[in-house]
Write an enzyme that holds these catalytic residues in place. Sequence first.
Site, mmCIF file in Angstrom:
data_model
loop_
_atom_site.group_PDB
_atom_site.id
_atom_site.type_symbol
_atom_site.label_atom_id
_atom_site.label_comp_id
_atom_site.label_asym_id
_atom_site.label_seq_id
_atom_site.Cartn_x
_atom_site.Cartn_y
_atom_site.Cartn_z
ATOM 1 N N ASN A 1 1.020 -1.034 0.139
ATOM 2 C CA ASN A 1 0.045 0.231 -0.028
ATOM 3 C C ASN A 1 0.717 1.365 -0.231
ATOM 4 O O ASN A 1 0.582 2.490 -0.199
ATOM 5 C CB ASN A 1 -1.186 -0.494 1.302
ATOM 6 C CG ASN A 1 -0.441 0.080 2.905
ATOM 7 O OD1 ASN A 1 0.795 -0.118 2.616
ATOM 8 N ND2 ASN A 1 -0.877 0.391 3.722
ATOM 9 N N GLY A 2 2.464 1.466 0.037
ATOM 10 C CA GLY A 2 3.159 2.180 -0.289
ATOM 11 C C GLY A 2 3.652 2.680 1.287
ATOM 12 O O GLY A 2 4.278 3.398 1.367
ATOM 13 N N GLN B 1 8.181 26.482 -0.761
ATOM 14 C CA GLN B 1 6.540 28.154 0.293
ATOM 15 C C GLN B 1 7.563 28.120 1.434
ATOM 16 O O GLN B 1 7.523 27.190 2.442
ATOM 17 C CB GLN B 1 6.045 26.319 0.606
ATOM 18 C CG GLN B 1 5.415 26.244 -0.913
ATOM 19 C CD GLN B 1 4.693 24.274 -0.950
ATOM 20 O OE1 GLN B 1 3.246 25.036 -0.233
ATOM 21 N NE2 GLN B 1 4.808 23.956 -2.207
ATOM 22 N N ASP C 1 17.544 37.751 -10.843
ATOM 23 C CA ASP C 1 16.673 38.210 -10.085
ATOM 24 C C ASP C 1 17.021 38.602 -9.503
ATOM 25 O O ASP C 1 17.554 38.690 -8.906
ATOM 26 C CB ASP C 1 14.446 37.205 -10.578
ATOM 27 C CG ASP C 1 15.251 36.331 -9.118
ATOM 28 O OD1 ASP C 1 16.102 36.463 -7.598
ATOM 29 O OD2 ASP C 1 15.059 35.100 -9.234
ATOM 30 N N LYS D 1 12.326 40.128 -14.324
ATOM 31 C CA LYS D 1 11.534 39.475 -14.585
ATOM 32 C C LYS D 1 10.397 39.465 -13.644
ATOM 33 O O LYS D 1 10.292 40.310 -13.051
ATOM 34 C CB LYS D 1 11.639 38.042 -14.149
ATOM 35 C CG LYS D 1 12.189 37.249 -12.966
ATOM 36 C CD LYS D 1 12.537 35.866 -13.014
ATOM 37 C CE LYS D 1 11.853 35.498 -11.880
ATOM 38 N NZ LYS D 1 12.425 34.115 -11.537
ATOM 39 N N ARG E 1 6.530 37.473 -12.336
ATOM 40 C CA ARG E 1 6.237 35.772 -11.763
ATOM 41 C C ARG E 1 4.153 36.636 -11.548
ATOM 42 O O ARG E 1 4.314 37.134 -10.768
ATOM 43 C CB ARG E 1 6.548 35.330 -10.654
ATOM 44 C CG ARG E 1 6.440 34.526 -10.631
ATOM 45 C CD ARG E 1 7.215 33.141 -9.456
ATOM 46 N NE ARG E 1 8.444 33.032 -9.844
ATOM 47 C CZ ARG E 1 9.622 32.492 -10.554
ATOM 48 N NH1 ARG E 1 8.425 31.298 -10.760
ATOM 49 N NH2 ARG E 1 10.473 32.349 -10.754
ATOM 50 N N ASP F 1 22.127 30.292 -9.372
ATOM 51 C CA ASP F 1 20.575 30.292 -9.119
ATOM 52 C C ASP F 1 20.743 29.412 -7.689
ATOM 53 O O ASP F 1 21.898 28.623 -7.818
ATOM 54 C CB ASP F 1 19.236 30.021 -9.696
ATOM 55 C CG ASP F 1 18.067 30.967 -9.732
ATOM 56 O OD1 ASP F 1 17.965 31.085 -8.147
ATOM 57 O OD2 ASP F 1 17.355 30.882 -10.248
#
Length: 328
Positions: free
Chosen positions: A47-48, A107, A180, A204, A206, A232
């Site tokens: 089932n993972g 995030q 950026d 830029k 976004r 980057d």
Amino acid sequence: MTLSTMSAIPKKSLMLFSGRYHPELAEEVAKYLDIAVTPQSAYAFANGEIFVRFEESVRGCDAFVVQAHAAPINDSIMEQLIMVDALKRASAKRITVVMPFWGYSRQDKKHRGREPISARLIADMFKVAGANRIMTVDLHTSQIQGFFDGPVDHLFALPVLADHVKHTYAGRELAVVSPDSGRVRLAERWAETLGGTPLAFIHKTRNPREPNKAIANRVVGDIEGRLCVVIDDMIDTGGTVAGAVRALLDGGATDVVVAATHGVLSESASQRLSTCGAREVIFTNTLPIPDHKRFPGMTVLSIAPLLAQAIHAVFDDGSVTSLFDGIA
């Protein structure tokens, strides 16, 4: 053994553990440390669900758990969490989570209401699992260090990448380009390391409602007749960097080299990068880059020596910051 002959001084023991998502990196780190990766049983049920068991005693050890947060990213993170839990319950003395790439690091804040701060959630989960400290490379934003309630060793790949650029393009007129405005501080460190080269950045835009999509508008800075080094922290789909390379070449750059720490390389990123006009695209191996994602103009440098040095410094209660004198 009688009580009188027992040693009262505990012996420190360094043990290295590896998840299944980038074992080559852990093996290379182990080689530099002159130790072996601790054997383990790790597999997924039908089932993972993930199961991990270490085949040797870890009681009282200084444990370093290496795992790449690579695709499928949720499985790789969960496996590392389970490894940390197993070590805690087996009485490891100290557990250091070595995540060269911090999953969910983009995030790190709320752009709009009702959004998560998932980079903080990752830190919280590892703390609850039993991690005492975290070691990582080139965070998306430095303040993520504060999300974890404990020591965070934030390593920089700049010396590894810049040394390659310096030797490969010795004698060329260089310019360091930030993709950026948010990477200008990193670009300044790059410029200083490369001997005081000019700086430029790509303006830029976004749309926060459209992930993985940015538009390179114009180049700000003097790049005429120079080899531009675009820097980057990570390249995911490659669209932003490909647009930046084209803007630089249109703006008068003689050549463009791209240098990034983390090669996420989702979707058709490799195809975009191989056809964008860059002379060379340089990554470190913080994330695994399989053969089918590589192309002739790609160079992958090893981060293992740096990780090994930092692990040795932590184990020996030495200074990690001293590894980056003049940069950190």
